[in-house]
Design an enzyme around this catalytic site. Structure first.
Site, PDB file in Angstrom:
ATOM      1  N   LYS A  71      34.258  34.774  34.805  1.00  0.00           N
ATOM      2  CA  LYS A  71      35.107  35.637  33.987  1.00  0.00           C
ATOM      3  C   LYS A  71      35.981  34.796  33.049  1.00  0.00           C
ATOM      4  O   LYS A  71      36.495  33.746  33.438  1.00  0.00           O
ATOM      5  CB  LYS A  71      35.982  36.491  34.908  1.00  0.00           C
ATOM      6  CG  LYS A  71      36.858  37.518  34.202  1.00  0.00           C
ATOM      7  CD  LYS A  71      37.611  38.360  35.224  1.00  0.00           C
ATOM      8  CE  LYS A  71      38.516  39.378  34.585  1.00  0.00           C
ATOM      9  NZ  LYS A  71      39.226  40.193  35.600  1.00  0.00           N
ATOM     10  N   SER A 146      38.921  45.019  35.321  1.00  0.00           N
ATOM     11  CA  SER A 146      38.793  44.251  34.092  1.00  0.00           C
ATOM     12  C   SER A 146      37.601  43.299  34.109  1.00  0.00           C
ATOM     13  O   SER A 146      37.249  42.719  33.090  1.00  0.00           O
ATOM     14  CB  SER A 146      40.070  43.446  33.851  1.00  0.00           C
ATOM     15  OG  SER A 146      40.281  42.518  34.918  1.00  0.00           O
ATOM     16  N   SER A 170      40.199  44.921  40.106  1.00  0.00           N
ATOM     17  CA  SER A 170      39.360  44.522  38.973  1.00  0.00           C
ATOM     18  C   SER A 170      38.071  43.797  39.336  1.00  0.00           C
ATOM     19  O   SER A 170      37.273  43.496  38.451  1.00  0.00           O
ATOM     20  CB  SER A 170      40.168  43.664  37.999  1.00  0.00           C
ATOM     21  OG  SER A 170      41.147  44.447  37.365  1.00  0.00           O
TER      22      SER A 170
END
Length: 483
Positions: A71, A146, A170
């Site tokens: 990420k 996210s 997330s």
């Protein structure tokens, strides 16, 4: 290697056995990314040449040649790390995060950085400055957030595993909406060194994978003490190699029925009940538990998290690194430069949370909002501690609804925030939690089943998850457009 074997454990076995080379595996996933990411937009950066060169170097290590996506809020030395924000456009960290160093030491191959909501603030991956990521199961739907890019990449077969972050759900929320496994470890189990902070008392790093065994294999590499992170636990890394197959006979699973009474999609409730029935058939005991303060988790989270974000994001001022606004005249002062840099660099959702957090921390409101929220946070943890005196894990849906359409809630922040109603408690309490695939809706959208465990007891969650995965008829389901 058969399609079903393209997992972390399958790749390790194939490379170690000489059936495939690490380069062949890496090239397969890089080609897959090239062929599919135009539709998906899961990645912000793809490291083709570096990944292939790395694959040529790896030897017999725990993650022997396994391609992994990271990420874009986790620092990677010399590779763009933007946090999905214009304010860090072009930023290349001079160091690797601890989790990245551990992956590389274990023989993993980093294939790229995945798209995310800006500074991990969002539940849909629509708040990235670089555009939204799409759900592989339905390209008009959100992948969750996210860590939406990380979840979508695994679901679409662009990588067998990815590393996400979880501040209020997330990892688990996008895992549920993309039909993969997402594990949030206990706070402190995995070092946060090198993570671009959103809310320091809530943020945690963890894996997204296709299988529970793969999540265990990646966590085994990530976990452990780190002298560079003062919040990292001194607990030694767990031995997760003996959990499979999962035996759940006699395991007690608690369900907070009152929390599920309103606002949950009927198909989500049906899938949740079916998953509990499968575990019960395997010998688990399912009983009710009371979590009376869980109803306050979302408002508590949206006071604590923005307050910490307001403090953490104060460092992005245009002075030391990242974006700096160009001023019109020499007479413009530093205050104007700060204001214009932050106005240009931050998106709407980040600005909203900074304003909420600054207000909650301001004189006259600090005790009424932030301090009061921290007190209720303690009550929520006490509720879980009482529950764990009677049960081994607490089960609930991961999300109240399946994935919604892109743009559907972008102008309704409250509706967006309520998508985290079942996930934020684990972050507020620091407890480990896992989201597991629990089937598909009639429209063939994934549904998630969540388990929350005792501190540092990821092993029980993985063992229960493995039992469910073995019985689930949907375990081999893949997004039709990316099968």
């Amino acid at each position: 290697m058969a399609p079903g074997a393209w997992t972390v454990t399958g790749i390790r076995a194939a490379v170690a056995g000489g059936d495939l080379s690490a380069r062949e595996v890496c090239a397969h996933y890089l080609d897959r990314i090239a062929a599919t990411d135009g539709r998906l937009h899961a990645f912000t950066t793809v490291l083709r040449e570096a990944a292939l060169a790395r694959a040529d170097e790896v030897d017999a290590r725990p993650l022997l040649g396994v391609p992994i996506a990271v990420k874009d809020v986790i620092c990677t030395r010399g590779v763009p790390t933007t946090a999905g924000s214009r304010i860090l456009a072009g930023y290349r960290p001079p160091y690797d995060a601890t989790v990245v160093s551990r992956l590389l030491d274990a023989g993993a191959v980093i294939v790229g950085k995945t798209n995310c909501d800006e500074f991990a603030m969002g539940s849909s991956t629509e708040h990235s400055a670089y555009g939204p990521t799409r759900n592989p199961w339905a390209l008009d739907r959100i992948p969750g957030g996210s860590s939406g890019g990380a979840a979508a990449a695994v679901a679409a077969g662009q990588a067998p595993a990815s590393i996400g972050t979880d501040t209020g759900g997330s990892i688990r929320q996008p895992a549920a909406l993309c039909g993969v496994v997402g594990l949030k470890p206990t706070y402190g189990r995995v070092s946060r060194y090198g993570l671009l902070a959103f809310a320091s008392s809530l943020d945690q790093i963890g894996p997204l994978t296709w299988t529970v065994a793969d999540a265990a294999a990646v966590l085994q590499v990530l976990a452990g003490p780190d002298p560079r992170d003062a919040t990292a636990s001194t607990e030694p890394p767990p031995d997760l190699s003996r959990l499979f197959p999962g035996n759940v006979r006699g395991t007690r699973i608690g369900v907070p029925r009152v929390a599920l009474a309103d606002g949950v999609d009927p198909e989500v409730l049906d899938a949740f009940g079916a998953a509990l029935a499968m575990l019960s058939d395997r010998g688990a005991e399912v009983c009710d538990v009371d979590l009376p303060h869980m109803q306050y988790a979302v408002p508590v989270y949206y006071l604590v998290a923005p307050a910490e974000a307001s403090s953490n994001l104060a460092r992005y001022d245009g002075v030391r690194y990242g974006h700096r606004a160009k001023l019109d005249g020499a007479a413009a002062g530093v205050s104007e430069m700060y204001a214009r840099t932050r106005s240009e660099g931050f998106g709407a959702e980040v600005k909203r949370r900074i304003m909420l957090g600054t207000y909650a921390l301001s004189a006259g409101y600090y005790d009424a909002y932030y301090v009061h929220a921290q007190r209720v946070r303690s009550l929520i943890r006490n509720d879980f501690d009482r529950a764990f005196a009677a049960v081994d894990a607490v089960a609930m849906p991961t999300t109240p609804t399946p994935a919604f359409r892109i743009g559907e809630r972008i102008d309704d922040p409250l509706a967006m925030y309520l998508g985290d109603v079942f996930t934020v408690s684990a972050n507020l309490t620091g407890l480990p939690a896992i989201s597991l695939p629990a089937g598909l809706t009639q429209a063939r959208l994934p549904i998630g089943f969540q388990l929350v465990g005792r501190p540092f007891d990821e092993a029980t969650l993985l063992r229960i998850g493995d039992a469910l995965e073995r019985d689930a008829p949907w375990s081999d389901e893949r997004p039709p457009a990316f099968a």
